[in-house]
Design an enzyme around this catalytic site. Structure first.
Site, mmCIF file in Angstrom:
data_model
loop_
_atom_site.group_PDB
_atom_site.id
_atom_site.type_symbol
_atom_site.label_atom_id
_atom_site.label_comp_id
_atom_site.label_asym_id
_atom_site.label_seq_id
_atom_site.Cartn_x
_atom_site.Cartn_y
_atom_site.Cartn_z
ATOM 1 N N TYR A 196 9.037 0.110 1.749
ATOM 2 C CA TYR A 196 8.913 1.372 2.479
ATOM 3 C C TYR A 196 9.783 1.373 3.745
ATOM 4 O O TYR A 196 10.236 2.428 4.175
ATOM 5 C CB TYR A 196 7.462 1.594 2.930
ATOM 6 C CG TYR A 196 6.555 2.213 1.894
ATOM 7 C CD1 TYR A 196 6.359 1.612 0.664
ATOM 8 C CD2 TYR A 196 5.885 3.401 2.172
ATOM 9 C CE1 TYR A 196 5.515 2.183 -0.274
ATOM 10 C CE2 TYR A 196 5.031 3.967 1.236
ATOM 11 C CZ TYR A 196 4.855 3.360 0.018
ATOM 12 O OH TYR A 196 4.014 3.925 -0.898
ATOM 13 N N LYS B 188 4.347 -10.003 -7.508
ATOM 14 C CA LYS B 188 5.225 -10.046 -8.681
ATOM 15 C C LYS B 188 6.122 -11.269 -8.502
ATOM 16 O O LYS B 188 7.352 -11.176 -8.458
ATOM 17 C CB LYS B 188 6.019 -8.728 -8.774
ATOM 18 C CG LYS B 188 6.856 -8.564 -10.029
ATOM 19 C CD LYS B 188 6.046 -8.222 -11.273
ATOM 20 C CE LYS B 188 6.945 -8.149 -12.499
ATOM 21 N NZ LYS B 188 6.175 -8.022 -13.776
ATOM 22 N N ASP C 296 1.297 -6.287 -12.682
ATOM 23 C CA ASP C 296 1.106 -5.540 -13.935
ATOM 24 C C ASP C 296 -0.238 -5.903 -14.568
ATOM 25 O O ASP C 296 -0.987 -5.043 -15.032
ATOM 26 C CB ASP C 296 2.287 -5.760 -14.906
ATOM 27 C CG ASP C 296 2.771 -7.197 -14.982
ATOM 28 O OD1 ASP C 296 2.264 -8.061 -14.240
ATOM 29 O OD2 ASP C 296 3.667 -7.478 -15.815
ATOM 30 N N ASP D 261 -0.231 0.962 -2.746
ATOM 31 C CA ASP D 261 -0.206 2.415 -2.895
ATOM 32 C C ASP D 261 -0.570 2.782 -4.324
ATOM 33 O O ASP D 261 -1.447 3.614 -4.578
ATOM 34 C CB ASP D 261 1.195 2.934 -2.538
ATOM 35 C CG ASP D 261 1.311 4.431 -2.737
ATOM 36 O OD1 ASP D 261 0.371 5.158 -2.347
ATOM 37 O OD2 ASP D 261 2.326 4.883 -3.309
ATOM 38 N N ASP E 243 -4.492 4.410 -6.024
ATOM 39 C CA ASP E 243 -4.699 5.661 -6.767
ATOM 40 C C ASP E 243 -5.342 5.359 -8.116
ATOM 41 O O ASP E 243 -6.203 6.094 -8.596
ATOM 42 C CB ASP E 243 -3.362 6.395 -6.997
ATOM 43 C CG ASP E 243 -3.059 7.431 -5.927
ATOM 44 O OD1 ASP E 243 -3.289 7.135 -4.729
ATOM 45 O OD2 ASP E 243 -2.581 8.530 -6.283
HETATM 46 C C1 IPM Z 1 -0.580 7.127 0.695
HETATM 47 C C2 IPM Z 1 0.584 8.040 0.406
HETATM 48 C C3 IPM Z 1 1.773 7.676 1.287
HETATM 49 C C4 IPM Z 1 2.198 6.253 0.949
HETATM 50 C C5 IPM Z 1 2.991 8.628 1.166
HETATM 51 C C6 IPM Z 1 2.614 10.063 1.355
HETATM 52 C C7 IPM Z 1 4.071 8.244 2.126
HETATM 53 O O1 IPM Z 1 0.914 8.000 -0.948
HETATM 54 O O2 IPM Z 1 -1.026 7.079 1.845
HETATM 55 O O3 IPM Z 1 -1.075 6.466 -0.236
HETATM 56 O O4 IPM Z 1 2.943 6.027 -0.001
HETATM 57 O O5 IPM Z 1 1.757 5.349 1.669
HETATM 58 MN MN MN Z 2 -0.518 6.941 -2.169
#
Ligand code: IPM
Ligand code: MN
Ligand code: NAD
Length: 342
Positions: free
Chosen positions: A137, A179, A212, A236, A240
């Site tokens: 990032y 990884k 993975d 990240d 999710d």
């Molecule tokens: C999160 C989001 C952010 C990230 C984006 C919006 C920059 O996806 O907070 O998980 O990737 O950290």
């Molecule tokens: Mn995110």
């Protein structure tokens, strides 16, 4: 003196879930809120996603509460155009928030709201400890008309400080996700984590899992995990994925800590442009982020627990927003939670 909280509603559903969160906070305490435009809204107003003034106000606050940024209006592949997400990255870096905590504890009331089978998710209680200010990032970026690169870099010091957070947060086991079969940064990561473990945390179990495989195990055996320690981008993506264990991405809160100043508290989800403006966003991840702010940012444990239990009881009584398969709008969800705080 009331605690001073900077609020950043941002874009899309951001303002729709921030306003109810302030009502919920108002029901458990006396706080002073200072709102700033942020993300796309700040680009429209000031040309940049995070102004120096907003960053300075955040630095001076007791805590920062953020909803979400981004949207199609500002989506561009032009490397020179400002992006809402730059505000978020700038804020995390500016406040030195290297430790992002994303607790994943599906509520029994929602076991059947997850696309995964109840017997698989039952009893899951894990914490994603995501490194937040390093890795791909923040490495150097290059771009020409026909090529581009993003550098992934970590120092031993950056790895050690986030690993220490994970070992301290774990009940009994840290699963360090990397990884290392491909990436040099992961081999350094593994070395530093192993070394810190043997020096300071020998009583905690440590395992190394390739990312993975971790993605697979997260949905096949989520109960196995306690603290998941990982670098910025893997964290990240995995968080999710882990959100679906709780029924919806609209349920997952986060706390970003580590600097000398205030922490930043925000839901894991984004600005959900596909449902923005319809009044149907699930505000619960936002409420639970406010609860993390009360606990970790302001040291108000009983107020934090009150918000969490109000959310839990509203769900037990059947509250379901559309993302959880129900028909409740944001207002109705807010009323259902507030009813348990009065
Ligand atoms: C999160 C989001 C952010 C990230 C984006 C919006 C920059 O996806 O907070 O998980 O990737 O950290
Ligand atoms: Mn995110
Ligand atoms: P998203 O999380 O915004 O949405 C993904 C899906 O989940 C959508 O279908 C959305 O409707 C749904 N969803 C998300 N939150 C919800 C909620 N509270 N209630 C009900 N449904 C919800 O991810 P995306 O669509 O990939 O990204 C949209 C924008 O948000 C992008 O600009 C992205 O950069 C940004 N984003 C911001 C943050 C942040 O501010 N912390 C985090 C992630 C993404």
């Amino acid at each position: 003196m009331p605690h001073r909280i900077v609020t950043l509603p941002g874009d899309g559903i951001g303002p729709e879930i921030m306003a109810p969160a302030l009502q919920v906070l108002g029901a458990v305490g006396d706080f002073e809120f200072e709102e700033h435009t942020f993300g796309g809204a700040s680009i429209d107003a000031h040309g940049v996603a995070l102004t120096d003034e907003t960053l300075a106000s955040c630095r001076g606050a007791d805590a920062v509460l953020l909803a979400a940024v981004g949207g199609p209006r500002w989506d561009t592949t032009d490397p020179h155009a400002p992006r809402p997400e730059q505000g978020l990255l700038g804020l995390r870096k500016g406040l030195e928030l290297f430790a992002n905590l994303r607790p994943v504890k599906p509520l029994p009331a929602l076991y059947d709201a997850s696309p995964l089978r109840r017997e698989l998710i039952e009893g899951t209680d894990l914490l994603v400890v995501r490194e937040l200010t390093g890795g791909i990032y923040f490495g150097e970026k290059t771009r020409t008309a026909t090529s581009a690169s993003d550098v992934c870099a970590y120092t031993a010091e950056e790895v050690e400080r986030i690993a220490r957070v994970a070992f301290r947060s774990a009940r009994s086991r840290v699963s360090s996700v990397d990884k290392a079969n491909v990436l040099e940064t992961s081999r350094l990561w593994r070395e530093v984590v192993t070394d810190l473990h043997s020096r300071e945390f020998p009583h905690i179990l440590l395992e190394h899992v390739l990312v993975d495989n971790a993605a697979m195990q997260l949905v096949s055996a989520p109960r196995h995990f306690d603290a998941i320690l990982t670098e910025n981008m893997f964290g990240d993506i995995l968080s999710d994925e882990a959100a679906m264990l709780t029924g919806s991405i609209g349920m997952l809160p986060s706390a970003s800590l580590g600097g000398d100043g205030p922490g930043l508290f925000e839901p894991v989800h984004g600005s959900a442009p596909d449902i923005a403006g319809q009044g149907i966003a699930n505000p619960l991840a936002m409420f639970l982020s406010a609860a993390l702010m009360l606990r970790h940012g302001l040291r108000l444990e009983s107020e934090a627990a009150a918000v969490e239990s109000a959310v839990q009881r509203a769900l037990e009584e059947g509250l379901r927003t559309p993302d959880l398969g129900g028909g409740a709008g944001t207002d109705e969800a807010t009323r259902a939670v507030l009813a348990h705080l009065e």
